[in-house]
Motif scaffolding. Sequence first.
Motif, PDB file in Angstrom:
ATOM      1  N   THR A  60      45.838  49.857  24.078  1.00  0.00           N
ATOM      2  CA  THR A  60      44.844  50.788  24.604  1.00  0.00           C
ATOM      3  C   THR A  60      43.613  50.075  25.178  1.00  0.00           C
ATOM      4  O   THR A  60      42.825  50.701  25.881  1.00  0.00           O
ATOM      5  N   GLY A  61      43.457  48.798  24.899  1.00  0.00           N
ATOM      6  CA  GLY A  61      42.314  48.056  25.426  1.00  0.00           C
ATOM      7  C   GLY A  61      42.531  47.486  26.813  1.00  0.00           C
ATOM      8  O   GLY A  61      41.589  47.010  27.450  1.00  0.00           O
ATOM      9  N   ASP A  62      43.766  47.532  27.303  1.00  0.00           N
ATOM     10  CA  ASP A  62      44.055  46.926  28.602  1.00  0.00           C
ATOM     11  C   ASP A  62      43.294  47.645  29.710  1.00  0.00           C
ATOM     12  O   ASP A  62      43.423  48.849  29.891  1.00  0.00           O
ATOM     13  N   GLY A  63      42.455  46.894  30.422  1.00  0.00           N
ATOM     14  CA  GLY A  63      41.710  47.448  31.553  1.00  0.00           C
ATOM     15  C   GLY A  63      40.399  48.121  31.203  1.00  0.00           C
ATOM     16  O   GLY A  63      39.701  48.594  32.098  1.00  0.00           O
ATOM     17  N   VAL A  64      40.036  48.176  29.920  1.00  0.00           N
ATOM     18  CA  VAL A  64      38.789  48.848  29.537  1.00  0.00           C
ATOM     19  C   VAL A  64      37.608  48.236  30.293  1.00  0.00           C
ATOM     20  O   VAL A  64      37.439  47.019  30.327  1.00  0.00           O
ATOM     21  N   GLY A  65      36.825  49.098  30.928  1.00  0.00           N
ATOM     22  CA  GLY A  65      35.641  48.669  31.669  1.00  0.00           C
ATOM     23  C   GLY A  65      35.934  47.723  32.821  1.00  0.00           C
ATOM     24  O   GLY A  65      35.020  47.117  33.372  1.00  0.00           O
ATOM     25  N   GLY A  66      37.203  47.580  33.154  1.00  0.00           N
ATOM     26  CA  GLY A  66      37.586  46.654  34.201  1.00  0.00           C
ATOM     27  C   GLY A  66      37.433  45.190  33.796  1.00  0.00           C
ATOM     28  O   GLY A  66      37.548  44.301  34.638  1.00  0.00           O
ATOM     29  N   ASN A  67      37.196  44.940  32.493  1.00  0.00           N
ATOM     30  CA  ASN A  67      36.910  43.582  32.024  1.00  0.00           C
ATOM     31  C   ASN A  67      37.888  43.013  31.011  1.00  0.00           C
ATOM     32  O   ASN A  67      37.794  41.836  30.678  1.00  0.00           O
ATOM     33  N   TRP A  68      38.782  43.838  30.507  1.00  0.00           N
ATOM     34  CA  TRP A  68      39.660  43.389  29.426  1.00  0.00           C
ATOM     35  C   TRP A  68      41.107  43.383  29.892  1.00  0.00           C
ATOM     36  O   TRP A  68      41.576  44.335  30.510  1.00  0.00           O
ATOM     37  N   GLU A  69      41.804  42.292  29.559  1.00  0.00           N
ATOM     38  CA  GLU A  69      43.211  42.134  29.956  1.00  0.00           C
ATOM     39  C   GLU A  69      44.052  41.755  28.752  1.00  0.00           C
ATOM     40  O   GLU A  69      43.584  41.066  27.842  1.00  0.00           O
ATOM     41  N   TYR A  95      43.516  40.304  23.464  1.00  0.00           N
ATOM     42  CA  TYR A  95      42.990  40.494  24.815  1.00  0.00           C
ATOM     43  C   TYR A  95      42.097  39.321  25.210  1.00  0.00           C
ATOM     44  O   TYR A  95      41.583  38.604  24.352  1.00  0.00           O
ATOM     45  N   THR A  96      41.876  39.208  26.518  1.00  0.00           N
ATOM     46  CA  THR A  96      40.881  38.277  27.043  1.00  0.00           C
ATOM     47  C   THR A  96      39.826  39.082  27.799  1.00  0.00           C
ATOM     48  O   THR A  96      40.084  40.196  28.270  1.00  0.00           O
ATOM     49  N   PHE A  97      38.637  38.493  27.924  1.00  0.00           N
ATOM     50  CA  PHE A  97      37.467  39.141  28.522  1.00  0.00           C
ATOM     51  C   PHE A  97      37.119  38.424  29.823  1.00  0.00           C
ATOM     52  O   PHE A  97      36.881  37.221  29.836  1.00  0.00           O
ATOM     53  N   LYS A  98      37.094  39.173  30.926  1.00  0.00           N
ATOM     54  CA  LYS A  98      36.843  38.570  32.241  1.00  0.00           C
ATOM     55  C   LYS A  98      35.474  37.919  32.345  1.00  0.00           C
ATOM     56  O   LYS A  98      35.275  37.041  33.180  1.00  0.00           O
ATOM     57  N   LYS A  99      34.508  38.322  31.518  1.00  0.00           N
ATOM     58  CA  LYS A  99      33.163  37.747  31.582  1.00  0.00           C
ATOM     59  C   LYS A  99      33.031  36.455  30.778  1.00  0.00           C
ATOM     60  O   LYS A  99      31.966  35.841  30.761  1.00  0.00           O
ATOM     61  N   ASP A 100      34.106  36.059  30.093  1.00  0.00           N
ATOM     62  CA  ASP A 100      34.111  34.779  29.383  1.00  0.00           C
ATOM     63  C   ASP A 100      34.371  33.653  30.375  1.00  0.00           C
ATOM     64  O   ASP A 100      34.893  33.872  31.471  1.00  0.00           O
ATOM     65  N   ALA A 101      34.031  32.451  29.978  1.00  0.00           N
ATOM     66  CA  ALA A 101      34.388  31.251  30.722  1.00  0.00           C
ATOM     67  C   ALA A 101      35.283  30.423  29.802  1.00  0.00           C
ATOM     68  O   ALA A 101      35.311  30.659  28.591  1.00  0.00           O
ATOM     69  N   LYS A 102      36.018  29.500  30.347  1.00  0.00           N
ATOM     70  CA  LYS A 102      36.871  28.663  29.498  1.00  0.00           C
ATOM     71  C   LYS A 102      36.010  27.994  28.430  1.00  0.00           C
ATOM     72  O   LYS A 102      34.997  27.368  28.743  1.00  0.00           O
ATOM     73  N   GLY A 103      36.404  28.203  27.189  1.00  0.00           N
ATOM     74  CA  GLY A 103      35.705  27.597  26.064  1.00  0.00           C
ATOM     75  C   GLY A 103      34.420  28.285  25.649  1.00  0.00           C
ATOM     76  O   GLY A 103      33.725  27.816  24.755  1.00  0.00           O
ATOM     77  N   VAL A 104      34.098  29.437  26.263  1.00  0.00           N
ATOM     78  CA  VAL A 104      32.847  30.133  25.960  1.00  0.00           C
ATOM     79  C   VAL A 104      33.105  31.629  25.795  1.00  0.00           C
ATOM     80  O   VAL A 104      33.636  32.272  26.691  1.00  0.00           O
ATOM     81  N   SER A 105      32.672  32.172  24.652  1.00  0.00           N
ATOM     82  CA  SER A 105      32.755  33.616  24.432  1.00  0.00           C
ATOM     83  C   SER A 105      31.431  34.250  24.828  1.00  0.00           C
ATOM     84  O   SER A 105      30.371  33.829  24.374  1.00  0.00           O
TER      85      SER A 105
END
Length: 126
Positions: A113-122, A46-56
């Motif tokens: 099951t993590g897709d869409g969790v909290g509106g932040n995970w894809e 998954y990816t996290f919408k609150k991340d930035a490119k190159g930053v976790s």
Amino acid sequence: MKSVKFLSVVAAGALAATAAFAAAPVKTVDSAKGKVLAGENGMTLYTFKKDAKGVSNCNGDCAKNWPPLKASGDAKADGAYSIIDRKDGTKQWAKDGMPLYFWVKDKKMGDITGDGVGGNWELAKP
């Protein structure tokens, strides 16, 4: 002549081993929403919408629920896959600059099951 053949085989094996370190430990698996990226263990990434490119930005408790796809010290970036430095000093794989994570509630290959969790995970897509 035998020694030349032997050396050729050894060189080819060394090259193959080096290539194995270069490639990201990612594969494509089928899910209910089509093809998704997964770790070598077959678990969805998954990816996290609150991340930035190159930053976790998923650390501490977040990283307990969303374990990062860790990169070993000898891992090398490859194509769309890069390696980022995490705040805790470890390294993590990223695709197109976006850090990749697992979700602790996925239990088998193809779970999403993590897709869409909290509106932040894809889902990470190939």
